[in-house]
Design a protein around this motif. Sequence first.
Motif, PDB file in Angstrom:
ATOM      1  N   ASP A 193     -23.740  -7.562 -15.356  1.00  0.00           N
ATOM      2  CA  ASP A 193     -23.070  -8.560 -14.517  1.00  0.00           C
ATOM      3  C   ASP A 193     -22.325  -7.896 -13.366  1.00  0.00           C
ATOM      4  O   ASP A 193     -22.337  -8.393 -12.233  1.00  0.00           O
ATOM      5  N   LYS A 236     -24.983  -6.739 -10.793  1.00  0.00           N
ATOM      6  CA  LYS A 236     -25.489  -7.899 -10.048  1.00  0.00           C
ATOM      7  C   LYS A 236     -24.436  -8.392  -9.058  1.00  0.00           C
ATOM      8  O   LYS A 236     -24.753  -8.779  -7.929  1.00  0.00           O
ATOM      9  N   GLY A 237     -23.183  -8.389  -9.490  1.00  0.00           N
ATOM     10  CA  GLY A 237     -22.103  -8.815  -8.608  1.00  0.00           C
ATOM     11  C   GLY A 237     -21.976  -7.924  -7.394  1.00  0.00           C
ATOM     12  O   GLY A 237     -21.815  -8.406  -6.266  1.00  0.00           O
ATOM     13  N   ASN A 296     -24.855  -8.642  -5.001  1.00  0.00           N
ATOM     14  CA  ASN A 296     -24.662  -9.900  -4.271  1.00  0.00           C
ATOM     15  C   ASN A 296     -23.571  -9.774  -3.215  1.00  0.00           C
ATOM     16  O   ASN A 296     -23.696 -10.344  -2.121  1.00  0.00           O
ATOM     17  N   LYS A 297     -22.507  -9.048  -3.528  1.00  0.00           N
ATOM     18  CA  LYS A 297     -21.447  -8.863  -2.536  1.00  0.00           C
ATOM     19  C   LYS A 297     -21.962  -8.074  -1.334  1.00  0.00           C
ATOM     20  O   LYS A 297     -21.662  -8.416  -0.186  1.00  0.00           O
ATOM     21  N   MET A 351     -21.105 -17.234   0.711  1.00  0.00           N
ATOM     22  CA  MET A 351     -21.402 -17.758  -0.622  1.00  0.00           C
ATOM     23  C   MET A 351     -21.905 -16.643  -1.542  1.00  0.00           C
ATOM     24  O   MET A 351     -21.543 -16.580  -2.715  1.00  0.00           O
ATOM     25  N   ASP A 352     -22.738 -15.745  -1.005  1.00  0.00           N
ATOM     26  CA  ASP A 352     -23.223 -14.616  -1.809  1.00  0.00           C
ATOM     27  C   ASP A 352     -22.063 -13.718  -2.243  1.00  0.00           C
ATOM     28  O   ASP A 352     -22.043 -13.213  -3.365  1.00  0.00           O
ATOM     29  N   LYS A 397     -20.262 -15.439  -5.034  1.00  0.00           N
ATOM     30  CA  LYS A 397     -21.080 -15.324  -6.240  1.00  0.00           C
ATOM     31  C   LYS A 397     -20.926 -13.925  -6.845  1.00  0.00           C
ATOM     32  O   LYS A 397     -20.784 -13.778  -8.059  1.00  0.00           O
ATOM     33  N   VAL A 423     -17.576 -13.533  -8.626  1.00  0.00           N
ATOM     34  CA  VAL A 423     -17.574 -14.214  -9.926  1.00  0.00           C
ATOM     35  C   VAL A 423     -18.352 -13.390 -10.949  1.00  0.00           C
ATOM     36  O   VAL A 423     -17.889 -13.205 -12.080  1.00  0.00           O
ATOM     37  N   GLN A 424     -19.527 -12.872 -10.565  1.00  0.00           N
ATOM     38  CA  GLN A 424     -20.323 -12.069 -11.488  1.00  0.00           C
ATOM     39  C   GLN A 424     -19.553 -10.825 -11.931  1.00  0.00           C
ATOM     40  O   GLN A 424     -19.601 -10.456 -13.107  1.00  0.00           O
TER      41      GLN A 424
END
Length: 59
Positions: free
Chosen positions: A8, A11-12, A15-16, A40-41, A44, A47-48
């Motif tokens: 996680d 992945k976070g 995405n950042k 938005m990415d 996300k 949060v991840q």
Amino acid sequence: MENHGLSDKVKGAVNKTKGEAKDQYGNATGDAEKQAEGKMDKIKGDVQEKIGKMKDDRH
């Protein structure tokens, strides 16, 4: 071997990074939609990463 929240967190981070690139591209080209997509990415990704940290803290 368990990775707990590592996947996680990775992945976070991805995405950042992707979100920052889209945000900067949108800013440079005046593309508000791409800039919003980037923001938005990044959210996300945040949060991840937090989910990954919570999983780590539980173990």
